[in-house]
Design a protein around this motif. Structure first.
Motif, short mmCIF file in Angstrom:
data_model
loop_
_atom_site.label_atom_id
_atom_site.label_comp_id
_atom_site.label_asym_id
_atom_site.label_seq_id
_atom_site.Cartn_x
_atom_site.Cartn_y
_atom_site.Cartn_z
N VAL A 1 0.87 -1.18 0.00
CA VAL A 1 0.00 0.00 0.00
C VAL A 1 0.91 1.23 0.00
CG1 VAL A 1 -1.97 1.15 1.07
CG2 VAL A 1 -1.66 -1.30 1.40
N PRO A 2 1.32 1.72 -1.17
CA PRO A 2 2.32 2.80 -1.23
C PRO A 2 1.91 4.05 -0.48
CG PRO A 2 2.02 1.78 -3.39
CD PRO A 2 0.96 1.22 -2.51
N GLU A 3 0.61 4.43 -0.51
CA GLU A 3 0.21 5.68 0.12
C GLU A 3 0.32 5.65 1.64
OE1 GLU A 3 -3.65 3.78 -1.50
OE2 GLU A 3 -1.51 3.75 -1.93
N LEU A 4 0.56 4.49 2.23
CA LEU A 4 0.75 4.39 3.68
C LEU A 4 2.23 4.22 4.06
CD1 LEU A 4 -2.25 2.12 4.75
CD2 LEU A 4 -2.08 4.61 4.82
N VAL A 5 3.13 4.54 3.13
CA VAL A 5 4.57 4.39 3.37
C VAL A 5 5.23 5.78 3.35
CG1 VAL A 5 6.75 3.49 2.46
CG2 VAL A 5 4.69 2.07 2.43
N THR A 6 6.03 6.05 4.40
CA THR A 6 6.81 7.29 4.48
C THR A 6 8.27 6.92 4.69
OG1 THR A 6 4.93 8.47 5.46
CG2 THR A 6 7.12 9.46 5.70
N ILE A 7 9.15 7.46 3.85
CA ILE A 7 10.59 7.20 3.94
C ILE A 7 11.30 8.54 3.99
CG2 ILE A 7 12.58 6.08 2.89
CD1 ILE A 7 10.68 4.18 1.46
N GLY A 8 12.05 8.77 5.06
CA GLY A 8 12.69 10.05 5.28
C GLY A 8 13.93 10.29 4.44
N GLU A 9 14.40 11.50 4.48
CA GLU A 9 15.55 11.95 3.68
C GLU A 9 16.79 11.11 3.97
OE1 GLU A 9 18.41 15.93 3.26
OE2 GLU A 9 16.59 15.96 4.51
N GLY A 10 17.47 10.70 2.89
CA GLY A 10 18.74 10.02 3.02
C GLY A 10 18.69 8.59 3.48
N ALA A 11 17.48 8.01 3.58
CA ALA A 11 17.37 6.61 4.01
C ALA A 11 17.83 5.67 2.89
CB ALA A 11 15.94 6.30 4.40
N SER A 12 18.20 4.45 3.28
CA SER A 12 18.65 3.43 2.32
C SER A 12 17.90 2.14 2.58
CB SER A 12 20.15 3.17 2.46
OG SER A 12 20.89 4.37 2.33
N LEU A 13 17.35 1.54 1.53
CA LEU A 13 16.68 0.24 1.62
C LEU A 13 17.35 -0.71 0.65
CD1 LEU A 13 14.47 2.38 2.64
CD2 LEU A 13 12.80 0.61 2.08
N GLY A 14 17.71 -1.91 1.12
CA GLY A 14 18.46 -2.86 0.31
C GLY A 14 17.60 -3.63 -0.67
N ASN A 15 18.12 -4.76 -1.11
CA ASN A 15 17.44 -5.59 -2.10
C ASN A 15 16.53 -6.62 -1.42
OD1 ASN A 15 18.71 -4.53 -4.52
ND2 ASN A 15 20.58 -5.46 -3.74
N GLY A 16 15.44 -6.95 -2.10
CA GLY A 16 14.52 -7.95 -1.57
C GLY A 16 13.81 -7.51 -0.31
N ILE B 1 3.73 2.49 7.47
CA ILE B 1 5.14 2.22 7.74
C ILE B 1 5.87 3.55 7.66
CG2 ILE B 1 7.25 1.11 6.89
CD1 ILE B 1 5.53 -1.15 5.81
N ASP B 2 6.61 3.89 8.71
CA ASP B 2 7.33 5.17 8.77
C ASP B 2 8.81 4.88 9.01
OD1 ASP B 2 8.25 7.71 9.10
OD2 ASP B 2 6.81 8.29 10.64
N ILE B 3 9.62 5.17 7.99
CA ILE B 3 11.07 4.96 8.06
C ILE B 3 11.72 6.33 8.13
CG2 ILE B 3 13.08 4.03 6.87
CD1 ILE B 3 11.20 1.95 5.60
N GLY B 4 12.45 6.58 9.21
CA GLY B 4 12.99 7.91 9.47
C GLY B 4 14.16 8.28 8.58
N ALA B 5 14.56 9.54 8.69
CA ALA B 5 15.68 10.05 7.90
C ALA B 5 16.97 9.30 8.22
CB ALA B 5 15.86 11.55 8.18
N HIS B 6 17.72 9.02 7.18
CA HIS B 6 19.05 8.39 7.27
C HIS B 6 19.01 6.97 7.86
CE1 HIS B 6 20.54 12.36 6.30
NE2 HIS B 6 19.92 12.86 7.37
N ALA B 7 17.82 6.39 7.95
CA ALA B 7 17.73 5.00 8.41
C ALA B 7 18.29 4.07 7.35
CB ALA B 7 16.28 4.64 8.71
N CYS B 8 18.68 2.88 7.77
CA CYS B 8 19.24 1.88 6.85
C CYS B 8 18.51 0.56 7.06
CB CYS B 8 20.73 1.71 7.08
SG CYS B 8 21.50 0.47 6.01
N ILE B 9 17.85 0.08 6.01
CA ILE B 9 17.15 -1.19 6.04
C ILE B 9 17.94 -2.17 5.17
CG2 ILE B 9 14.97 -2.38 5.65
CD1 ILE B 9 14.82 -0.08 7.68
#
Length: 646
Positions: A55-70, A88-96
């Motif tokens: 559900v893309p409209e319920l996803v927030t990803i902050g500035e400078g965050a990184s999300l890997g593969n898969g 889902i709220d992923i803060g700034a500069h977070a790394c997943i």
């Protein structure tokens, strides 16, 4: 509620979004732009690998965050007969990290780190500047932003130039990978001589229109088999040409994401992803090792390679006799704080890496090590030759089950005749999916030509639409017939790898994954009709079962009770290949059982009625969960214990 109007709207949007070829832009800034168009709130300087959103409209990803593969952002799941949506709220500069599952109603704070092969269940939150890992995710320590080099400054002109390069690269690869179609169709036209034409038989009334369609389909399938071999060979050579003519060899080190080195790495990954659509059948065959060598990997003798993900070929070394099972995340790059790091990945002689395992870059696995299904690999210093590791975080097991009693020439040292026999079966399984598509295309177009000649364009569109639906159904029936004729009914057994049963079984699985799923079954995910289709293949599935997954292999060994729910990426895994012996057994899932996203239930396991599994949970071989209990983790543990440990 499940099957209601809101569910239908979500299901339709999800299927349409999944049909887009986003692999062409994954890892580039264009991917963030695409997700913004779908409604996701994504800040600047975000780096996204192969990320899926429900559900893309319920996803927030902050500035400078990184999300890997898969990475699977599973903020929609079915539980208890209802569709649950959450933010889902992923803060700034977070790394997943790679191979992470995040459910709805979760947050990751600023500079929070969630390491690879982890699960963040609904209601969990990673605090700012904390490192969490595992399934279920638990705190592992602090993260100090000062441990990263400063993010390099980048000009606006550089950003515009990069977007142009990424767009041009994606377009160029799409065009170039279309080029092998031309010699393929030229060969078919050359082989289609007048003596085998169907039109004269139709014109003189010897056959009906339906008979003519069937004859054309059969004729072009036979002609397309050698043409498909040309198509595949041309694609392989084109991939190698692009790889070695235009892209530098990757070196170990660290580079900014706004660098030419990152762009070159992205193009190599794009070539692998684009070729996968054509070369899917090559994986898990005797030809897969040669394909990886052609891309730059160092692969030893008698090594078995399936669909490894995230591979950086120049950085990969596989020793003699290794086994890399399906969907292993194998040495992908690590991105954090605007920097990409790449390190060599080594899997030593006769080591085994199980399905869905996560092998981070920089790993060196010693000889004869077994990494279990869905497991994370421990640090290099912790591993010794002959070890067995399982889970996330990984646990060292003092002993493992060994399969003995099979001759070496049936497992690790096959004869030349067996290699030739297996190669012949696998050559057919590689070519058959393409031949089927080409044959259907020819037959459908020739069937519509008389209508086009009469200018009846409405009838042409209707004919093509109906033919497309019938083609999808026909591909599924083709696979079903092949399965029943070549393999028959699956049952409990253990068979060494270099035997005809295994080759034919793997051929049936490959045709299912390469033909039936992409052309038909993927569109039935999340509908009641998927259960009906799988029953035709031999699965035992009760009424009212919700299936958002097509990850099945030995269908006759799958038993699912009434009103159970299997969410996205779940797998009742009915076989394993340790020691190069295919061990098959039944998986029994009771009634009203719920499996969260990316759960795996190994063969011999039994889930009691009303049991519930959290995300990224592994139920081991031969284990059982009592009725009405809740479980979570790699490997599964009682839910209360798992949550308390978090």
């Amino acid at each position: 509620p499940l099957w209601g109007w809101t569910y239908y709207r979500w299901w339709l949007a999800n299927r349409l979004i999944e049909s887009a070829p986003v692999y062409m832009i994954a890892g580039s800034p264009l991917y963030a732009g695409w997700l913004r168009l779908l409604g996701a709130r994504i800040g600047p300087e975000v780096v996204l690998g192969t990320v899926s959103l429900r559900v893309p409209e319920l996803v927030t990803i902050g500035e400078g965050a990184s999300l890997g593969n898969g990475v699977n952002l599973e903020n929609a799941r079915v539980e208890g007969g209802r569709l649950h949506l959450g933010p889902i709220d992923i803060g700034a500069h977070a790394c997943i990290g790679s191979y992470v599952v995040i459910e709805g109603d979760t947050t990751v704070g600023e500079w929070g780190h969630l390491e690879g092969q982890s699960a963040l269940a609904g209601g969990q939150a990673v605090p700012a500047r904390k490192v969490w890992h595992g399934s279920p995710a638990r705190e592992r320590g602090e993260f100090d932003p000062a441990s990263l080099p400063p993010r390099p400054a980048v000009t606006r002109q550089r950003l515009h130039w990069e977007r142009l390069c990424y767009g041009a690269g994606a377009l160029a690869v799409a065009v170039l990978f279309f080029m092998p179609v031309f010699p393929t169709f030229m060969l078919i036209d050359w082989l289609d001589v007048e003596a085998i034409a169907v039109r004269p038989l139709l014109d003189d009334g010897s056959i009906t229109a339906w008979q003519a369609f069937g004859l054309r389909l059969l004729k072009f399938f036979v002609l397309a088999l050698p043409a498909s071999a040309v198509f595949i060979l041309a694609t392989v050579l084109l991939s190698a040409l692009i790889r070695w003519a235009f892209l530098p060899r990757m070196q170990a080190g660290r580079w900014p994401v706004h660098s030419n080195r990152y762009l070159a790495k992205w193009l190599v990954n794009l070539i692998q992803e684009a070729s996968l659509a054509v070369l899917h059948g090559i994986y898990a065959t005797v030809y897969s090792a040669s394909w990886y060598r052609l891309l730059g990997a160092r692969v030893g003798r008698e090594t078995e390679l399936s669909t490894a993900l995230g591979v950086v070929p120049d950085m990969l070394t596989l020793g003699d006799g290794c086994f890399i099972a399906d969907a292993v995340m194998l040495g992908d790059e690590h991105i954090d704080g605007g920097w990409m790091s790449v390190q060599p990945t080594v899997v030593s002689r006769r080591s085994f890496v199980g399905n869905g395992a996560y092998v981070p870059d920089g790993t060196t696995i010693p000889e004869n090590v077994l990494i279990g299904v869905m497991s994370a690999v421990p640090r290099n210093a912790a591993m010794q030759p002959g070890d067995t590791w399982l889970g996330a975080p990984p646990l060292h097991l003092p002993a493992r089950e060994l399969v003995a009693g099979f001759a070496e020439h049936l497992t690790f040292a096959p004869s030349r005749w067996r290699k030739l026999a297996r190669g012949s079966v696998e050559a057919f399984r590689i070519a058959a999916p393409h031949a089927l598509v080409i044959a259907a295309g020819y037959a459908i177009v020739l069937d519509a030509m008389p209508l086009a000649e009469q200018g009846r364009w409405g009838a042409v569109m209707l004919d093509l639409a109906v033919s497309g639906v019938l083609f999808g159904l026909a591909t599924f029936l083709f696979v079903a017939v092949f399965k029943w004729l070549a393999v028959g009914r699956y049952g409990q057994r253990a068979v060494p790898m270099w035997t005809p049963f295994v080759w034919l079984s793997e051929a049936a699985t490959n045709l299912y994954e390469g033909v039936a799923v992409p052309w038909f079954l993927r569109y039935l995910r999340g509908t009641p009709w998927l259960s009906d289709a799988l029953r035709l293949l031999g699965a035992d599935i009760g009424r009212g079962v919700y299936l958002d997954t097509t990850d099945f292999t030995e269908f006759d060994c799958v038993h699912i009770g009434e009103h159970s729910e299997l969410n996205a990426l779940c797998c009742p895994q009915t076989h394993l290949f340790e020691d190069r012996v295919m061990k098959i057994d039944h998986v029994r899932i009771g009634s009203r059982v719920t499996l969260g996203p990316r759960c795996t239930v190994l063969y011999g396991a039994q889930l009691g009625d009303g049991a519930q599994l959290g995300p990224l949970t592994l139920v081991m071989k031969g284990e059982g969960t009592p009725a009405g209990t809740r479980w979570h983790g790699l490997p599964a543990a009682p839910w209360r214990q798992a949550v308390t440990g978090a």
